[in-house]
Scaffold this active site. Structure first.
Site, PDB file in Angstrom:
ATOM      1  N   TRP A   1      -0.226  -8.840  17.127  1.00 45.98           N
ATOM      2  CA  TRP A   1      -1.657  -9.577  17.292  1.00 45.98           C
ATOM      3  C   TRP A   1      -1.471  -9.660  18.862  1.00 45.98           C
ATOM      4  O   TRP A   1      -2.230  -8.697  19.562  1.00 45.98           O
ATOM      5  CB  TRP A   1      -2.129 -10.139  16.272  1.00 45.98           C
ATOM      6  CG  TRP A   1      -2.194  -9.442  14.533  1.00 45.98           C
ATOM      7  CD1 TRP A   1      -1.121  -9.395  13.701  1.00 45.98           C
ATOM      8  CD2 TRP A   1      -2.262  -8.039  14.462  1.00 45.98           C
ATOM      9  NE1 TRP A   1      -1.491  -8.268  12.515  1.00 45.98           N
ATOM     10  CE2 TRP A   1      -2.111  -7.288  13.240  1.00 45.98           C
ATOM     11  CE3 TRP A   1      -3.747  -7.241  15.696  1.00 45.98           C
ATOM     12  CZ2 TRP A   1      -1.900  -6.081  12.597  1.00 45.98           C
ATOM     13  CZ3 TRP A   1      -3.560  -6.176  14.600  1.00 45.98           C
ATOM     14  CH2 TRP A   1      -3.405  -5.854  13.980  1.00 45.98           C
TER      15      TRP A   1
ATOM     16  N   ASP B   1      -7.934 -15.561  18.500  1.00 44.21           N
ATOM     17  CA  ASP B   1      -7.730 -14.807  17.830  1.00 44.21           C
ATOM     18  C   ASP B   1      -7.411 -15.553  16.181  1.00 44.21           C
ATOM     19  O   ASP B   1      -6.167 -15.467  15.980  1.00 44.21           O
ATOM     20  CB  ASP B   1      -6.772 -13.834  17.873  1.00 44.21           C
ATOM     21  CG  ASP B   1      -6.547 -12.326  16.480  1.00 44.21           C
ATOM     22  OD1 ASP B   1      -7.506 -12.792  16.088  1.00 44.21           O
ATOM     23  OD2 ASP B   1      -5.674 -11.744  16.397  1.00 44.21           O
TER      24      ASP B   1
ATOM     25  N   LYS C   1      -8.814 -11.303   6.011  1.00 39.86           N
ATOM     26  CA  LYS C   1      -7.518 -12.459   5.382  1.00 39.86           C
ATOM     27  C   LYS C   1      -7.634 -13.129   4.750  1.00 39.86           C
ATOM     28  O   LYS C   1      -7.345 -13.790   3.773  1.00 39.86           O
ATOM     29  CB  LYS C   1      -6.988 -12.406   6.875  1.00 39.86           C
ATOM     30  CG  LYS C   1      -6.896 -11.223   8.467  1.00 39.86           C
ATOM     31  CD  LYS C   1      -5.550 -10.621   7.717  1.00 39.86           C
ATOM     32  CE  LYS C   1      -5.604  -8.940   8.319  1.00 39.86           C
ATOM     33  NZ  LYS C   1      -5.627  -9.235   9.786  1.00 39.86           N
TER      34      LYS C   1
HETATM   35  C1  PLP Z   1      -5.392  -8.681  10.878  1.00 38.94           C
HETATM   36  C2  PLP Z   1      -5.621  -8.893  11.741  1.00 38.94           C
HETATM   37  C3  PLP Z   1      -6.021  -8.097  13.252  1.00 38.94           C
HETATM   38  C4  PLP Z   1      -6.264  -6.497  12.792  1.00 38.94           C
HETATM   39  O1  PLP Z   1      -7.379  -6.503  12.492  1.00 38.94           O
HETATM   40  P1  PLP Z   1      -8.527  -5.557  12.457  1.00 38.94           P
HETATM   41  O2  PLP Z   1      -9.381  -6.196  11.432  1.00 38.94           O
HETATM   42  O3  PLP Z   1      -7.751  -5.025  11.109  1.00 38.94           O
HETATM   43  O4  PLP Z   1      -9.145  -5.254  13.620  1.00 38.94           O
HETATM   44  C5  PLP Z   1      -5.697  -8.714  14.886  1.00 38.94           C
HETATM   45  N1  PLP Z   1      -5.268  -9.873  14.547  1.00 38.94           N
HETATM   46  C6  PLP Z   1      -5.059 -10.715  13.978  1.00 38.94           C
HETATM   47  C7  PLP Z   1      -3.982 -12.253  13.629  1.00 38.94           C
HETATM   48  C8  PLP Z   1      -4.693 -10.284  12.285  1.00 38.94           C
HETATM   49  O5  PLP Z   1      -3.915 -11.151  11.234  1.00 38.94           O
END
Ligand code: PLP
Length: 366
Positions: free
Chosen positions: A106, A177, A201
């Site tokens: 990511w 993030d 998540k």
């Molecule tokens: C799932 C995830 C993403 C991507 O998320 P989307 O909503 O599918 O764009 C980005 N960063 C992390 C840490 C993730 O777990």
């Protein structure tokens, strides 16, 4: 809950398990939300009912995370993936460079996106060890003039999680993030200039991403960005410039209420620590039959990728686990093997069922 209801032991990485009380509340409210005779999916985003929903969600989030008054909260669309692009568009001034700590799929993706429309550099990169660890403070070569330093608090695929934030050079804003460990533990928001997290998540359904931005970051937004990419305008509109993902925001609101009822993020962190401990003890006690991907110091409390002696055994494990009601355990293709995602909403009995299944499987096949 009806006695015949059968809920899966849901180890999906995202979209993922939601708290049962949240689903039950949504179900109870579905046909007639607060006497409107309509569901939340059917009411105007300008109605007083929806205004109350979004305002309460923001208030509860501020309360749970202790968000200071000089930060704005936004509920946006496009997922964390759109934030990979929106962040540098808004917060990296023309000609400036942004720093990224690359610790897994990511952060690597975020770094790549940031490099498309301006300068980005990797302040550290652990790919040489297949992202199974975090960089030591001494490995991070941060640019003291960077527009910001970005990191990913939990790498969902590689299962490495920062225990505390990296420390940027003086004056460099720290940006995170937090998608896959958002609301899983207390966080000192004042250490961050901006936090973003896709909801699916740990915080709700897909379709909404939460952005928490300090006022001085919003002041960086350049003129003439397309409206839907403009943090400043979206923040000023209270996330209501256009139709927001009403239903997703409503469910996030219910998740926040659920977290408050549980005792908040300290309580949630204790529960998560215990659940993760059960899984890691099962791995460590298996005499090498199960092998965690991440080194122990970097282990995530949210996602536990692990391997077994052969791919054949791994496939058999997934198949038999699924038949036993334990779903979502297949690992991401880039790491292989298995991955147990054990987010906030995964009940402890599901973790206990996994650990029991692991022991039984090893007895049978080990
Ligand atoms: C799932 C995830 C993403 C991507 O998320 P989307 O909503 O599918 O764009 C980005 N960063 C992390 C840490 C993730 O777990």
């Amino acid at each position: 809950m009806s006695p015949t209801l059968k809920r899966a032991h849901n180890f999906n990485a995202g979209p993922a398990v939601l708290p049962l009380p949240v689903l039950e509340k949504a179900q109870a409210d579905l046909l007639d939300y607060c006497g409107t005779g309509m569901s939340v999916m059917e009411i105007s985003h300008r109605s007083k009912e929806f205004e109350a929903i979004i305002q309460k969600a923001e208030a509860d989030l501020r309360d749970l995370m202790g968000i200071p008054a000089n930060y704005k909260v936004m509920f946006l669309q496009g997922g964390a993936s759109l934030q990979f692009a929106m962040l540098p568009m808004n917060v990296r001034p023309a000609g400036a460079s942004a720093d990224y700590i690359v610790t897994g799929t990511w952060s690597k993706t975020a770094f790549k996106e940031a490099g498309k429309q301006g300068a980005a550099r990797a302040a550290a990169n652990t790919e040489a060890s297949n992202f199974n660890r975090l960089p030591a403070a001494s490995e991070i070569q941060a640019d003291p003039n960077a527009a910001y330093l970005h990191f990913t608090s939990n790498e969902t695929i590689h299962g490495v999680e920062w225990k505390s934030e990296p420390i940027p050079p003086a004056g460099v804003p720290l940006i995170c993030d937090m998608s896959s460990d958002f609301l899983s533990r207390p966080v000192d928001v004042s250490r961050y200039a901006l936090i973003y997290a896709g909801a699916q998540k740990n915080a709700g359904p897909a379709g909404v991403v939460v952005v928490i931005a300090r006022d001085d970051m919003l002041a960086r937004t350049p003129a003439n960005l397309p409206v839907m990419l403009d943090y400043k305008l979206l923040a000023e509109s209270g996330s209501l410039h256009n139709t927001p993902p009403c239903w997703s925001i409503y469910i996030v609101g219910l998740v926040l209420e659920w977290l408050k009822g549980l005792g908040g993020l300290e309580a949630m962190a204790r529960i998560n620590q215990e659940k993760a401990g059960l899984v890691y003890r099962a791995i460590d006690g298996s005499g090498g039959f199960y092998r965690g991907h991440a080194v122990p110091e970097a282990r995530s409390n949210m996602n536990v990728p692990f391997r077994m002696p052969s791919e054949e055994l791994e496939n058999k494990f997934v198949k038999e686990a699924t038949a036993a009601g334990l779903v979502g355990l297949k690992g991401h293709r880039s790491v292989g093997g298995l991955r147990a995602s054990i987010y906030n909403a995964l009940p402890r009995p599901s973790v206990e069922a996994l650990v029991q299944f692991m022991a039984d499987f090893q007895k049978k096949e080990g």
